[in-house]
Design a protein around this motif. Structure first.
Motif, PDB file in Angstrom:
ATOM      1  N   ALA A 730       3.989  -8.542   7.857  1.00  0.00           N
ATOM      2  CA  ALA A 730       2.773  -9.328   8.076  1.00  0.00           C
ATOM      3  C   ALA A 730       1.711  -8.502   8.794  1.00  0.00           C
ATOM      4  O   ALA A 730       0.526  -8.543   8.432  1.00  0.00           O
ATOM      5  N   SER A 731       2.114  -7.730   9.807  1.00  0.00           N
ATOM      6  CA  SER A 731       1.127  -6.927  10.546  1.00  0.00           C
ATOM      7  C   SER A 731       0.581  -5.791   9.702  1.00  0.00           C
ATOM      8  O   SER A 731      -0.569  -5.367   9.872  1.00  0.00           O
ATOM      9  N   LEU A 732       1.406  -5.271   8.759  1.00  0.00           N
ATOM     10  CA  LEU A 732       0.969  -4.168   7.907  1.00  0.00           C
ATOM     11  C   LEU A 732       0.337  -4.642   6.600  1.00  0.00           C
ATOM     12  O   LEU A 732      -0.096  -3.825   5.789  1.00  0.00           O
ATOM     13  N   GLU A 733       0.311  -5.962   6.381  1.00  0.00           N
ATOM     14  CA  GLU A 733      -0.259  -6.554   5.168  1.00  0.00           C
ATOM     15  C   GLU A 733       0.450  -6.039   3.916  1.00  0.00           C
ATOM     16  O   GLU A 733      -0.178  -5.643   2.937  1.00  0.00           O
ATOM     17  N   LEU A 734       1.782  -6.048   3.979  1.00  0.00           N
ATOM     18  CA  LEU A 734       2.603  -5.612   2.856  1.00  0.00           C
ATOM     19  C   LEU A 734       3.303  -6.811   2.229  1.00  0.00           C
ATOM     20  O   LEU A 734       3.490  -7.846   2.875  1.00  0.00           O
ATOM     21  N   PRO A 735       3.712  -6.702   0.966  1.00  0.00           N
ATOM     22  CA  PRO A 735       4.368  -7.829   0.293  1.00  0.00           C
ATOM     23  C   PRO A 735       5.695  -8.186   0.962  1.00  0.00           C
ATOM     24  O   PRO A 735       6.362  -7.331   1.559  1.00  0.00           O
ATOM     25  N   PRO A 736       6.108  -9.459   0.856  1.00  0.00           N
ATOM     26  CA  PRO A 736       7.420  -9.850   1.388  1.00  0.00           C
ATOM     27  C   PRO A 736       8.545  -9.064   0.720  1.00  0.00           C
ATOM     28  O   PRO A 736       8.433  -8.634  -0.417  1.00  0.00           O
ATOM     29  N   ARG A 737       9.610  -8.863   1.478  1.00  0.00           N
ATOM     30  CA  ARG A 737      10.826  -8.202   1.006  1.00  0.00           C
ATOM     31  C   ARG A 737      10.610  -6.727   0.668  1.00  0.00           C
ATOM     32  O   ARG A 737      11.370  -6.138  -0.099  1.00  0.00           O
ATOM     33  N   THR A 738       9.566  -6.132   1.251  1.00  0.00           N
ATOM     34  CA  THR A 738       9.382  -4.685   1.068  1.00  0.00           C
ATOM     35  C   THR A 738      10.521  -3.944   1.753  1.00  0.00           C
ATOM     36  O   THR A 738      10.944  -4.294   2.862  1.00  0.00           O
ATOM     37  N   VAL A 739      11.045  -2.919   1.085  1.00  0.00           N
ATOM     38  CA  VAL A 739      12.190  -2.171   1.608  1.00  0.00           C
ATOM     39  C   VAL A 739      11.775  -0.734   1.895  1.00  0.00           C
ATOM     40  O   VAL A 739      10.816  -0.214   1.309  1.00  0.00           O
ATOM     41  N   ALA A 740      12.517  -0.087   2.802  1.00  0.00           N
ATOM     42  CA  ALA A 740      12.154   1.274   3.203  1.00  0.00           C
ATOM     43  C   ALA A 740      13.373   1.993   3.742  1.00  0.00           C
ATOM     44  O   ALA A 740      14.370   1.375   4.142  1.00  0.00           O
ATOM     45  N   ALA A 741      13.263   3.309   3.755  1.00  0.00           N
ATOM     46  CA  ALA A 741      14.292   4.164   4.353  1.00  0.00           C
ATOM     47  C   ALA A 741      13.617   5.376   4.944  1.00  0.00           C
ATOM     48  O   ALA A 741      12.557   5.808   4.477  1.00  0.00           O
TER      49      ALA A 741
END
Length: 855
Positions: A730-741
């Motif tokens: 939400a703070s980064l204005e990214l889509p829900p369920r975004t994944v990262a490593a």
């Protein structure tokens, strides 16, 4: 810098048949950059026209065009109808009675644009009323050319409809435009470009005529009083070391600039304004010395050059009130009222107007750094500032003032005051000892001593061939005043470059270097390439982001207060004040690239980046300033290295949207945490490094319970992978369920340094057996898998978790894990009894380690 060929011909001899292309090629051969050629590619008819009538016609698209009737003399009358030319025009800066420039059907404009009668906006337009950029006269396209404003009413009154505008505006003559590099400021003048073209011709004797070679009167006590008190409060730099002031009285303010001067200014890309202003601009273009003209009647009787005071402001000639900084250098009236920002722009209060009769001409030498700082501080770039910040010849100041005075007297009817002011604090360039064999050694081409000395003298250098009196190979060289780039303690490389370019770059031999027997890529380079290839092959696009982050980056990622990643290095001179810190995580900048892609309509995005992070592990001290004349001692070097943060190389991966698109083959699959774990495993597998995966309850910025901790077999942390926390998204204005490593490539590099022992391939068939184990739901599947591996023995080839089940028939709080075990022997086919014993041993180990029971 634009230079008409006729102006060039006044200062150097042009061989017969010289064209703009020849001049441009000659300038390129001595190291300058050709920007463009103007003029010479326009064919008429291009004529003077008088607007007889115009009708404004609003259009459906919201634009209002003008349907004009224009008198173009005998050239353009429509013979079949016997009336004046009718033309559609979209500009609105002209009225009935104005003289304009009209291109008629049959003409060809620059760029090969052919003009023909054509129907537009419901009318047949027989030609076009021209703007500056359409005929190569300039770059302005805000409106069309009105000759009364361009040439002045007196000159325009002598024109008649149908007169040839090509000759009038000098469009038949070619103009060469050159891009001047920062170290060649003297080429922002016809004087400098003419000298360079003369060099390209071989520097023939008598072939160059310096326009600044004029007699100038000596300074005397009757000159206009000038005082220099201008030391910078920042670095103690003197902003002005020479100031020449001359007074011309009785100028007729109604006199326009001569047509030839207006034409040259126009060809050079400058707009004629008034006689006094045009003269200063003309002299600046001619010799490279910016000038300024003050209305003498607005001054109190003394000029003081000083730094600005706190709170001062000045309304400049562009009608902008500018708040001044203490580092701004000012020209003031009596030390109190600011008149101009030195080297940048004059003030409105002392502007030369159409009633000015007495003029004070200023020609000064201002410090390049001071002018550059003011230009950037006020976001104001002028023709004067371009020259000052590149370096202006301090020896040409008096000559430039004299040229301006002579032109004002000749064309304005004024009288020059006998008083001459020349406050000169300049220092002559320092001589340097040069080994005449050095240019040849550096360039790789043998230059005879006489050739080196001759080139240096052609450049304007003073060469004392006695050198230091001890070595015939050395000469004492003093650079010319217009070449500040040649001053310095180690001149050999600079002079070698000058010798090479004047002698001819094309004469330098091309030698293919013989490569030495190298060691190829280092282990670290090989690792980085393999990791990048593996991640790219998995479907991720590589990006490169700047390693700078803002103050709120750690908060956006919800990093705990005691997290080492909050300890960021602050830059002393950041590219942007909004991003003054160096990143401690590649993910902190990679998410910006993801956000931009999503904002531009990309729904399915998968990105990765390999880059450095900066991990000081706590506050980092300021690096000491080390001496440049001697080698620093061990303590100083240690302090320097101690201030440099640890910079490991990390890789980060982010994804959102569909990992597998939907289609006729079936539904798609969204990217999830398992994709992130898989990509780290893929990178490790490419290096033959074994990694372990286990759940991590809480590690920002990942979602608790959906984050995996990835380690080496010995427990060394490699990185984390999973789904990002919803509040972070939400703070980064990214889509829900975004994944990262994100994982540490340096750790994988170290782990892969040991040679890999290749196992011989067994040609015997594998034996597959499945086991279903019931374990407590809080037992990680990875722990069960590891215990199976440890208990199965050397014959185990692989273990794969292929099913997870909980529900009917399963005790609450438990889960069933189904594994497929593959066994293979290198020298025989395994029997059923052997496989069963291996399986039972594996299950027993899992039971002992995790409490698993076989279903």
């Amino acid at each position: 810098m634009r230079m008409p060929l006729s102006w060039l011909a006044e200062y150097t001899d042009l061989p017969e048949g010289t064209t703009g292309a020849v001049v441009a090629a000659g300038l390129v051969s001595v190291g300058l950059e050709e920007e463009d050629l103007h003029g010479g590619d326009l064919t008429g008819p291009l004529v003077v026209g008088r607007v007889l009538d115009l009708v404004a016609e609003p259009q459906k698209n919201g634009k209002t065009i003008r349907w004009c009737t224009v008198d173009v003399g005998e050239h353009g009358q429509m013979v079949t109808e016997g009336k004046h030319q009718e033309i559609v025009c979209g500009a609105h800066n002209f009225e009935v009675g104005d003289l304009v420039v009209v291109v008629l059907p049959g003409a060809v404009l620059p760029g090969g644009f052919a003009i023909a009668a054509r129907k537009t906006y419901g009318h047949v337009s027989n030609g076009m009323i021209c703007a500056e950029d359409e005929i190569g006269l300039g770059t302005d396209h805000e409106g069309i050319i009105v000759l009364q404003r361009l040439l002045g009413d007196e000159k325009a009154s002598q024109l008649r409809p149908g007169d040839d505008a090509i000759a009038l505006l000098g469009l038949a003559e070619e103009t060469v435009e050159t891009n001047v590099t920062p170290d060649r400021g003297y080429c922002l003048s016809v004087r400098g470009l003419a000298r360079e073209f003369w060099h390209s011709l071989g520097s023939p004797a008598g072939g160059y005529r310096d326009p600044a070679a004029v007699e100038t009167p000596a300074a005397n006590e009757a000159g206009y009083p000038v005082e220099l008190t201008d030391t910078s409060p920042i670095d103690g730099r003197d902003g002005c070391d020479r100031y020449v002031a001359r007074v011309v009285r009785g100028i007729d303010p109604t006199r326009p600039s001569p047509a030839w001067m207006q034409r040259r200014l126009t060809q050079s890309g400058m707009r004629p304004i008034s006689l006094a202003v045009d003269v200063t601009n003309y002299v600046m273009l001619a010799v490279g010395q910016p000038l300024h003209a003050f209305d003498l009647d607005t001054l109190s009787g003394r000029v003081v050059v000083r730094r600005a005071r706190d709170g001062e402001s000045l309304t400049t000639l562009d009608d902008v009130e500018r708040r001044l900084s203490p580092d701004d250098l000012l020209i003031t009236d009596g030390g109190e009222r600011p008149l101009a920002i030195a080297g940048l722009m004059g003030g409105a209060s002392s502007e030369v107007t159409d009633v000015t009769t007495d003029v004070l001409v200023e020609a000064a030498h201002f410090d390049a750094t001071t002018v550059a700082r003011s230009s950037r501080r006020h976001r104001l770039v002028t023709e004067a500032s371009k020259r000052y910040e590149r370096g202006v010849d301090p020896a040409v100041t008096a000559a430039a003032a004299q040229l301006a005075v002579d032109l004002l007297v000749e064309h304005g009817g004024g009288t020059a005051d006998p008083g001459v002011t020349d406050v000169d604090r300049t220092q002559p360039p320092a001589a340097a000892l040069l080994d005449v064999t050095e240019p040849g050694r550096i360039v790789g081409r043998a230059y005879p001593r006489g050739r080196v000395v001759g080139i240096l003298r052609d450049l304007g250098c003073t060469v004392d061939e006695t050198g230091d009196g001890t070595d015939e190979a050395h000469v004492l060289v003093t650079p010319p005043t217009w070449r500040p780039d040649l001053a310095g303690d180690a001149p050999a490389p600079d002079y070698a470059e000058e010798v090479a370019r004047i002698d001819g770059y094309d004469l330098i031999p091309s030698v293919t270097p013989t490569p030495s027997e190298g060691q190829g890529l280092t282990h670290g380079q090989q690792v980085r390439r393999r990791v990048a290839d593996a991640v790219a092959a998995a479907g991720y696009d590589e990006v490169l982001t700047y390693p700078f982050v803002g103050e709120g980056s750690a908060d956006a990622l919800r990093l705990p207060e005691n997290d080492d990643r909050r300890h960021a290095v602050r830059l002393a001179n950041p590219l942007s004040e909004e991003r003054p810190l160096l990143r401690t995580s590649v993910l902190s900048t990679l998410v910006d690239a993801l956000r931009r892609n999503v904002a531009r309509g990309q729904r399915d995005v998968a990105l990765y980046e390999l880059g450095l992070v900066f991990r000081p592990g706590g506050p980092v001290g300021t690096a000491p300033l080390l001496p440049v004349g001697t080698r620093p001692d061990a303590a100083s070097l240690a302090a320097l290295y101690a201030a440099v943060p640890h910079q490991p190389r990390h890789a980060a991966v982010v994804a959102c949207g569909q990992a597998e698109p939907a289609g006729w083959w079936g539904p798609g699959r969204p990217a999830d945490w398992s994709d992130m774990v898989a990509v780290v495993q893929t990178a490790a597998r490419a290096l033959a490094v074994e990694v372990r995966v286990e759940a991590d309850a809480d590690h920002a910025p990942w979602h608790p319970g959906r984050c995996a901790r990835i380690t080496l077999v010995d427990g060394t942390l490699v990185g984390h992978a999973g789904e990002l926390h919803p509040k972070v998204l939400a703070s980064l204005e990214l889509p829900p369920r975004t994944v990262a490593a994100e994982f540490d490539v340096d750790v994988l590099t170290a782990a892969s340094e040991q040679p890999v022992q290749v196992q011989p391939f067994s040609s015997f068939p594998p034996a597959l057996t499945d086991v279903a184990l019931l374990v407590s739901a809080d037992v990680p599947a990875a722990a069960v898998e590891q215990s199976l591996r440890e208990g199965a023995g050397e014959a185990l080839e692989s273990v794969t978790l292929f099913d997870v089940y909980e529900g009917e028939g399963i005790e609450p709080g438990h889960v069933s894990l189904a594994f497929r075990l593959t066994f293979r022997a290198p020298d025989r086919t395994l029997t059923t009894e052997e496989v069963n014993s291996y399986r039972d041993a594996a299950v027993a180990a899992a039971t002992a380690a995790t409490g698993a029971t076989q279903r």
